[in-house]
Motif scaffolding. Structure first.
Motif, PDB file in Angstrom:
ATOM      1  N   LEU A  50       0.878  -1.142   0.077  1.00  0.00           N
ATOM      2  CA  LEU A  50       0.112   0.061  -0.048  1.00  0.00           C
ATOM      3  C   LEU A  50       1.077   1.093   0.027  1.00  0.00           C
ATOM      4  CD1 LEU A  50      -3.028  -1.047   2.384  1.00  0.00           C
ATOM      5  CD2 LEU A  50      -2.925  -1.119  -0.137  1.00  0.00           C
ATOM      6  N   LEU A  51       1.905   1.187   0.818  1.00  0.00           N
ATOM      7  CA  LEU A  51       2.765   2.314   0.729  1.00  0.00           C
ATOM      8  C   LEU A  51       3.538   2.468  -0.748  1.00  0.00           C
ATOM      9  CD1 LEU A  51       4.293   4.516   2.490  1.00  0.00           C
ATOM     10  CD2 LEU A  51       6.060   2.901   2.875  1.00  0.00           C
ATOM     11  N   LEU A  52       3.685   1.464  -1.139  1.00  0.00           N
ATOM     12  CA  LEU A  52       4.343   1.406  -2.525  1.00  0.00           C
ATOM     13  C   LEU A  52       3.424   1.831  -3.576  1.00  0.00           C
ATOM     14  CD1 LEU A  52       6.768   0.790  -4.535  1.00  0.00           C
ATOM     15  CD2 LEU A  52       5.907  -1.378  -4.600  1.00  0.00           C
ATOM     16  N   ALA A  53       2.485   1.740  -3.510  1.00  0.00           N
ATOM     17  CA  ALA A  53       1.046   1.726  -4.486  1.00  0.00           C
ATOM     18  C   ALA A  53       0.913   3.372  -4.673  1.00  0.00           C
ATOM     19  CB  ALA A  53      -0.116   1.130  -4.142  1.00  0.00           C
ATOM     20  N   HIS A  54       0.991   4.103  -3.246  1.00  0.00           N
ATOM     21  CA  HIS A  54       0.666   5.295  -2.935  1.00  0.00           C
ATOM     22  C   HIS A  54       1.736   6.014  -3.514  1.00  0.00           C
ATOM     23  CE1 HIS A  54      -1.418   8.694  -0.917  1.00  0.00           C
ATOM     24  NE2 HIS A  54      -0.285   9.335  -0.684  1.00  0.00           N
ATOM     25  N   PRO A  90      -7.324   0.484   0.827  1.00  0.00           N
ATOM     26  CA  PRO A  90      -8.177   1.786   1.364  1.00  0.00           C
ATOM     27  C   PRO A  90      -8.972   2.357   0.137  1.00  0.00           C
ATOM     28  CG  PRO A  90      -6.139   1.923   1.846  1.00  0.00           C
ATOM     29  CD  PRO A  90      -6.110   0.521   1.000  1.00  0.00           C
ATOM     30  N   LYS A  91     -10.227   2.546   0.376  1.00  0.00           N
ATOM     31  CA  LYS A  91     -11.128   2.969  -0.685  1.00  0.00           C
ATOM     32  C   LYS A  91     -10.855   4.219  -1.374  1.00  0.00           C
ATOM     33  CE  LYS A  91     -14.945   0.076   0.469  1.00  0.00           C
ATOM     34  NZ  LYS A  91     -15.427  -0.424   1.763  1.00  0.00           N
ATOM     35  N   LEU A  92     -10.454   5.285  -0.512  1.00  0.00           N
ATOM     36  CA  LEU A  92      -9.987   6.425  -1.009  1.00  0.00           C
ATOM     37  C   LEU A  92      -8.719   6.583  -1.596  1.00  0.00           C
ATOM     38  CD1 LEU A  92     -10.922   9.580  -0.920  1.00  0.00           C
ATOM     39  CD2 LEU A  92      -9.308   9.748   1.075  1.00  0.00           C
ATOM     40  N   ASP A  93      -7.842   5.913  -1.226  1.00  0.00           N
ATOM     41  CA  ASP A  93      -6.373   5.862  -1.936  1.00  0.00           C
ATOM     42  C   ASP A  93      -6.737   5.285  -3.186  1.00  0.00           C
ATOM     43  OD1 ASP A  93      -5.239   7.064   0.194  1.00  0.00           O
ATOM     44  OD2 ASP A  93      -4.388   5.160   0.953  1.00  0.00           O
ATOM     45  N   TYR A  94      -7.622   3.906  -3.212  1.00  0.00           N
ATOM     46  CA  TYR A  94      -7.801   2.939  -4.395  1.00  0.00           C
ATOM     47  C   TYR A  94      -8.703   4.099  -5.592  1.00  0.00           C
ATOM     48  CZ  TYR A  94      -8.610  -1.236  -7.206  1.00  0.00           C
ATOM     49  OH  TYR A  94      -8.586  -2.270  -7.878  1.00  0.00           O
ATOM     50  N   ALA A 114     -11.663   5.195 -20.092  1.00  0.00           N
ATOM     51  CA  ALA A 114     -11.927   6.408 -19.078  1.00  0.00           C
ATOM     52  C   ALA A 114     -13.283   6.400 -18.483  1.00  0.00           C
ATOM     53  CB  ALA A 114     -11.778   7.684 -19.897  1.00  0.00           C
ATOM     54  N   ARG A 115     -14.154   6.078 -19.346  1.00  0.00           N
ATOM     55  CA  ARG A 115     -15.627   5.815 -18.640  1.00  0.00           C
ATOM     56  C   ARG A 115     -15.610   4.888 -17.533  1.00  0.00           C
ATOM     57  NH1 ARG A 115     -17.123   7.880 -23.388  1.00  0.00           N
ATOM     58  NH2 ARG A 115     -17.419   5.965 -24.740  1.00  0.00           N
ATOM     59  N   LEU A 116     -15.237   3.953 -18.038  1.00  0.00           N
ATOM     60  CA  LEU A 116     -15.161   2.655 -16.989  1.00  0.00           C
ATOM     61  C   LEU A 116     -14.418   3.308 -15.500  1.00  0.00           C
ATOM     62  CD1 LEU A 116     -14.369  -0.412 -19.194  1.00  0.00           C
ATOM     63  CD2 LEU A 116     -16.561   0.249 -18.277  1.00  0.00           C
ATOM     64  N   LEU A 117     -13.192   3.746 -15.849  1.00  0.00           N
ATOM     65  CA  LEU A 117     -12.398   4.065 -14.741  1.00  0.00           C
ATOM     66  C   LEU A 117     -13.158   5.009 -13.707  1.00  0.00           C
ATOM     67  CD1 LEU A 117      -9.169   4.094 -16.468  1.00  0.00           C
ATOM     68  CD2 LEU A 117      -9.562   2.446 -14.596  1.00  0.00           C
ATOM     69  N   TRP A 118     -13.788   6.167 -14.559  1.00  0.00           N
ATOM     70  CA  TRP A 118     -14.406   7.017 -13.821  1.00  0.00           C
ATOM     71  C   TRP A 118     -15.555   6.346 -12.902  1.00  0.00           C
ATOM     72  CZ3 TRP A 118     -12.378  11.352 -12.473  1.00  0.00           C
ATOM     73  CH2 TRP A 118     -11.690  11.979 -13.155  1.00  0.00           C
ATOM     74  N   GLN A 119     -16.199   5.379 -13.471  1.00  0.00           N
ATOM     75  CA  GLN A 119     -17.370   4.573 -12.863  1.00  0.00           C
ATOM     76  C   GLN A 119     -16.932   4.064 -11.705  1.00  0.00           C
ATOM     77  OE1 GLN A 119     -20.718   5.147 -13.432  1.00  0.00           O
ATOM     78  NE2 GLN A 119     -20.661   3.912 -11.470  1.00  0.00           N
ATOM     79  N   ARG A 120     -15.880   3.345 -11.615  1.00  0.00           N
ATOM     80  CA  ARG A 120     -15.167   2.792 -10.714  1.00  0.00           C
ATOM     81  C   ARG A 120     -14.657   3.709  -9.378  1.00  0.00           C
ATOM     82  NH1 ARG A 120     -10.206  -0.683 -12.853  1.00  0.00           N
ATOM     83  NH2 ARG A 120     -10.009  -1.145 -10.332  1.00  0.00           N
ATOM     84  N   ALA A 121     -14.132   4.586  -9.994  1.00  0.00           N
ATOM     85  CA  ALA A 121     -13.612   5.828  -8.857  1.00  0.00           C
ATOM     86  C   ALA A 121     -14.963   6.410  -8.243  1.00  0.00           C
ATOM     87  CB  ALA A 121     -12.990   7.044  -9.639  1.00  0.00           C
TER      88      ALA A 121
END
Length: 145
Positions: A50-54, A90-94, A114-121
């Motif tokens: 998680l630290l790495l992903a951030h 963590p949902k917010l970090d994701y 992009a649409r798919l990603l915006w929906q996931r976010a």
């Protein structure tokens, strides 16, 4: 830096990420990238995904700001993979990692992705809840049709 000498990689990664952010805010994208790259290296040594992903997501943001889109995409892909593989990301970090990939996909003309990603976010921002994140996602989804 004290953290380097002490071998405190977690603290080093965080400090370098903050320095990178300050450099980016000052418009010094190349220096920001260098700081974030150091932060990523330190985060890798901790073994904390998680630290790495951030840290990687912030490196991707610096690459995107410098219009190094291939570098940004590589970073975002790795960060998103790390979040996806974690049992409890963590949902917010994701959501905050999905968001810049959606922005990048638009820049690259990959509007369906992009649409798919915006929906996931949006789903993740709604779960936190972060109204501003949901609103931004709705705005972009509406614009993309």
């Amino acid at each position: 830096m004290v953290f380097r000498k002490a071998g405190a990689d977690r603290e080093l990664a965080t400090a370098l990420r903050r320095l990178g952010h300050a450099e980016q805010d000052a418009g010094r994208d190349d220096i920001a990238v260098a700081r974030y790259e150091e932060a990523v290296a330190a985060a890798r040594r901790t073994g904390d995904p998680l630290l790495l992903a951030h840290a990687i997501r912030h490196l991707g943001d610096a690459h995107r700001a410098a219009q190094r889109f291939a570098g940004a995409e590589t970073c975002y892909e790795e960060a998103l993979t790390l979040y996806a593989e974690h049992p409890y990301p963590p949902k917010l970090d994701y959501a905050n990692a999905i968001r810049p990939m959606a922005i990048l996909k638009e820049v690259l003309g990959e509007f369906d992705e992009a649409r798919l990603l915006w929906q996931r976010a949006k789903t993740l921002y709604a779960a936190v809840p972060v109204a501003a994140g949901v609103a931004e996602c709705d705005e972009n989804l509406s614009r993309l049709g």
